[in-house]
Design a protein around this motif. Sequence first.
Motif, PDB file in Angstrom:
ATOM      1  N   PHE A 524      19.489 -21.912 -32.409  1.00 41.02           N
ATOM      2  CA  PHE A 524      20.471 -21.450 -31.437  1.00 41.02           C
ATOM      3  C   PHE A 524      20.127 -20.056 -30.913  1.00 41.02           C
ATOM      4  N   GLY A 525      18.881 -19.652 -31.068  1.00 40.49           N
ATOM      5  CA  GLY A 525      18.442 -18.381 -30.510  1.00 40.49           C
ATOM      6  C   GLY A 525      18.872 -17.166 -31.284  1.00 40.49           C
ATOM      7  N   LEU A 526      19.300 -17.331 -32.525  1.00 45.37           N
ATOM      8  CA  LEU A 526      19.724 -16.209 -33.351  1.00 45.37           C
ATOM      9  C   LEU A 526      18.552 -15.708 -34.190  1.00 45.37           C
ATOM     10  N   ASP A 527      18.335 -14.410 -34.204  1.00 42.46           N
ATOM     11  CA  ASP A 527      17.284 -13.807 -35.010  1.00 42.46           C
ATOM     12  C   ASP A 527      17.792 -13.666 -36.447  1.00 42.46           C
ATOM     13  N   PRO A 528      17.193 -14.379 -37.421  1.00 41.61           N
ATOM     14  CA  PRO A 528      17.684 -14.276 -38.803  1.00 41.61           C
ATOM     15  C   PRO A 528      17.687 -12.853 -39.332  1.00 41.61           C
ATOM     16  N   ALA A 529      16.698 -12.034 -38.918  1.00 39.57           N
ATOM     17  CA  ALA A 529      16.647 -10.649 -39.399  1.00 39.57           C
ATOM     18  C   ALA A 529      17.843  -9.847 -38.892  1.00 39.57           C
ATOM     19  N   VAL A 530      18.245 -10.085 -37.658  1.00 41.77           N
ATOM     20  CA  VAL A 530      19.388  -9.364 -37.093  1.00 41.77           C
ATOM     21  C   VAL A 530      20.683  -9.815 -37.769  1.00 41.77           C
ATOM     22  N   VAL A 531      20.829 -11.140 -37.978  1.00 41.21           N
ATOM     23  CA  VAL A 531      22.021 -11.657 -38.651  1.00 41.21           C
ATOM     24  C   VAL A 531      22.092 -11.111 -40.076  1.00 41.21           C
ATOM     25  N   ALA A 532      20.929 -11.063 -40.767  1.00 43.75           N
ATOM     26  CA  ALA A 532      20.896 -10.538 -42.133  1.00 43.75           C
ATOM     27  C   ALA A 532      21.323  -9.078 -42.166  1.00 43.75           C
ATOM     28  N   ASP A 533      20.828  -8.282 -41.219  1.00 50.77           N
ATOM     29  CA  ASP A 533      21.200  -6.868 -41.183  1.00 50.77           C
ATOM     30  C   ASP A 533      22.689  -6.700 -40.897  1.00 50.77           C
ATOM     31  N   THR A 534      23.228  -7.528 -40.003  1.00 51.12           N
ATOM     32  CA  THR A 534      24.653  -7.459 -39.675  1.00 51.12           C
ATOM     33  C   THR A 534      25.518  -7.788 -40.886  1.00 51.12           C
ATOM     34  N   LEU A 535      25.188  -8.889 -41.569  1.00 55.83           N
ATOM     35  CA  LEU A 535      25.971  -9.291 -42.736  1.00 55.83           C
ATOM     36  C   LEU A 535      25.851  -8.271 -43.863  1.00 55.83           C
ATOM     37  N   GLN A 536      24.668  -7.730 -44.018  1.00 54.21           N
ATOM     38  CA  GLN A 536      24.451  -6.753 -45.090  1.00 54.21           C
ATOM     39  C   GLN A 536      25.327  -5.530 -44.896  1.00 54.21           C
ATOM     40  N   HIS A 537      25.453  -5.057 -43.659  1.00 51.17           N
ATOM     41  CA  HIS A 537      26.312  -3.912 -43.383  1.00 51.17           C
ATOM     42  C   HIS A 537      27.784  -4.287 -43.507  1.00 51.17           C
ATOM     43  N   ARG A 538      28.121  -5.522 -43.160  1.00 55.46           N
ATOM     44  CA  ARG A 538      29.529  -5.905 -43.147  1.00 55.46           C
ATOM     45  C   ARG A 538      30.080  -6.126 -44.543  1.00 55.46           C
ATOM     46  N   VAL A 539      29.349  -6.857 -45.377  1.00 58.70           N
ATOM     47  CA  VAL A 539      29.886  -7.224 -46.696  1.00 58.70           C
ATOM     48  C   VAL A 539      29.328  -6.353 -47.806  1.00 58.70           C
ATOM     49  N   GLN A 540      28.368  -5.461 -47.486  1.00 62.97           N
ATOM     50  CA  GLN A 540      27.800  -4.551 -48.479  1.00 62.97           C
ATOM     51  C   GLN A 540      27.241  -5.323 -49.675  1.00 62.97           C
TER      52      GLN A 540
END
Length: 598
Positions: A524-540
């Motif tokens: 779906f055109g999502l960069d796994p690295a970007v999603v990983a960085d987003t989740l990492q910052h969100r849920v710590q």
Amino acid sequence: MFAKAFRVKSNTVIKGSDRRKLRADISTAFPSLSAEDLNELVPNKEELNTVKIYAHKGAATTLYVLHKNPIFFQLEKQLFPTVYTLWRYPAMLPTFTTWPPVLQKLAGGADLMLPGVVVLASGVPEVYQGDCCAVNLVMNRAPVAVGTAATSSAEMRNSGMKGKGVNVLHTYMDQLWAFGDKTNPPVIPFINSSAQVETEECEEGVKAEGQVSDGQDNPEPNAVETSCQGMQELRLADQDSEALKDKEPVEDGEGEDIDEDDNDSRSPQEQTDALLLQCFLHALKAKVKKSELPLLTSTFLRNHMASCCPKGKQIDIRKSSYKKLSKFLQCMQRDHSLIQVKELKKGVESIVEVDWRNPELCSFSIPEDCGQEKDSVEEGGACEVPFQPPEITPLYGVTAHLEPLFQDAKKRKGATLKASEVRNIITDYVKENELVHETNKNYVNINPTLCDCLLEKSEYQEVENLKWDDLISRTLSKMQACHEVLFPGQPPVVKKGQVEPIDITVATRGSNKKVTIVKNLEAFGLDPAVVADTLQHRVQASCFLQDSPGVKNRVLLQIQGNQIQHVGKLLLVHIIEQTIGLNTECVFVKYNIGENIR
């Protein structure tokens, strides 16, 4: 090196033994640091993380992150300080000086050329080839780039200051800087005033195009091009953001520049207390809904208060007078009567009631400078382009068994059609062959071609006609399932099979620990690295990527704990639904908990 987004492999808290080893390595690499400096950079009790990343060129690099800011990065067993560290210790490395316009070229990935170096009265810094060094700008000692010396100081002088001077690895405004809190460089005046005066009066910089390795001819070093009046326009001073980002300064009602931090006479602890109260009231007024109660206090802090924090600031309860979230909430309950907190489970506190009519809450007005919650995948600075989902269209492929039915429409085996096109072709075929039932127009008579293509062997002698809907549905069911994926600005791609949804699975690892695994983001055109960085910052929580077993060019994302709700909210509510306005959970995302699909 960090001009483009990098991929985070893992993020873990450093152990005590590794902490001592890191302190020793920093002391060896940078002997100018005192014992107190080392204790500030590598504290014993504060959380220090080790983040392993892959740069866009595939170089494996280790980051050391303190208070969410990268302080060092290790490349090929050599430690380099980041600009965040150098702003605290500007004399840590030998430093070359250049002109402000050059910074834009350095941030884009260029190296510093010697004709762009401003030679102060103290001369060229003494370095050997490969030594770690920094780059600052005229009128400000705060370094803006880190790299290695391309040649020794003696060779620089012998060459007449021509050629490459510094191989730049990291700069202010690159992706490594964006991984931190994105603060601007402080203004640090030069210690040697005579060198500063001589630079102002006697030396004028060359144009930025000639100062970096962009393939153009390099002018003579330190060429005098403008007067001292022109030099004033190149100074960084208090206008870093204006010169580099083309942003207007914040002004008050009388048109004068203001700096709240400089004019605030309160202590840092009092400022943190005020920020906590502001974010708390903002969250209650604009974020929390009555249907969410009871609400875990940790969730309230992470998902509601953090999103109400003004841009450029962070909530750090340890720096407040309360020290702990529980004490702060108790104060809000006892002294302000805003909420009620109860321990619904042992050791787990929740907000069970909010006084929406409280005068303090009703009179609170939301500040205009408060940043909104970064719910898109570009959070963390890894991506600045808003996510645009692909347009996915179901298609049906003509099989060899159905080819006689589509022969009149000149559609051979392998041709792909939309459902509407299939319906039109079947309708035309029935009308051209006069197969509509004589008495009941809702039925179609079966001829030999339809019999061979659509009927089962047991139906050959029994079925003489079919309803229109049954005829179309039988045709579609016997065709090859395909789909077309169209990304914005790219040609459409046709793939066989049905669309594979994003798979979110909660699995169990050793010691009965839960992990959340996300697959098929790339479809779906999502960069796994970007999603990983987003989740990492969100849920710590620790998050890393690994190759997906049995699938080429695909990676899966694994994050600690049961984070299925956070992942689902990020992918569904804030990416897909907000972009295309549809509830597409059934199409795009599949939840798995163990073996049960939810």
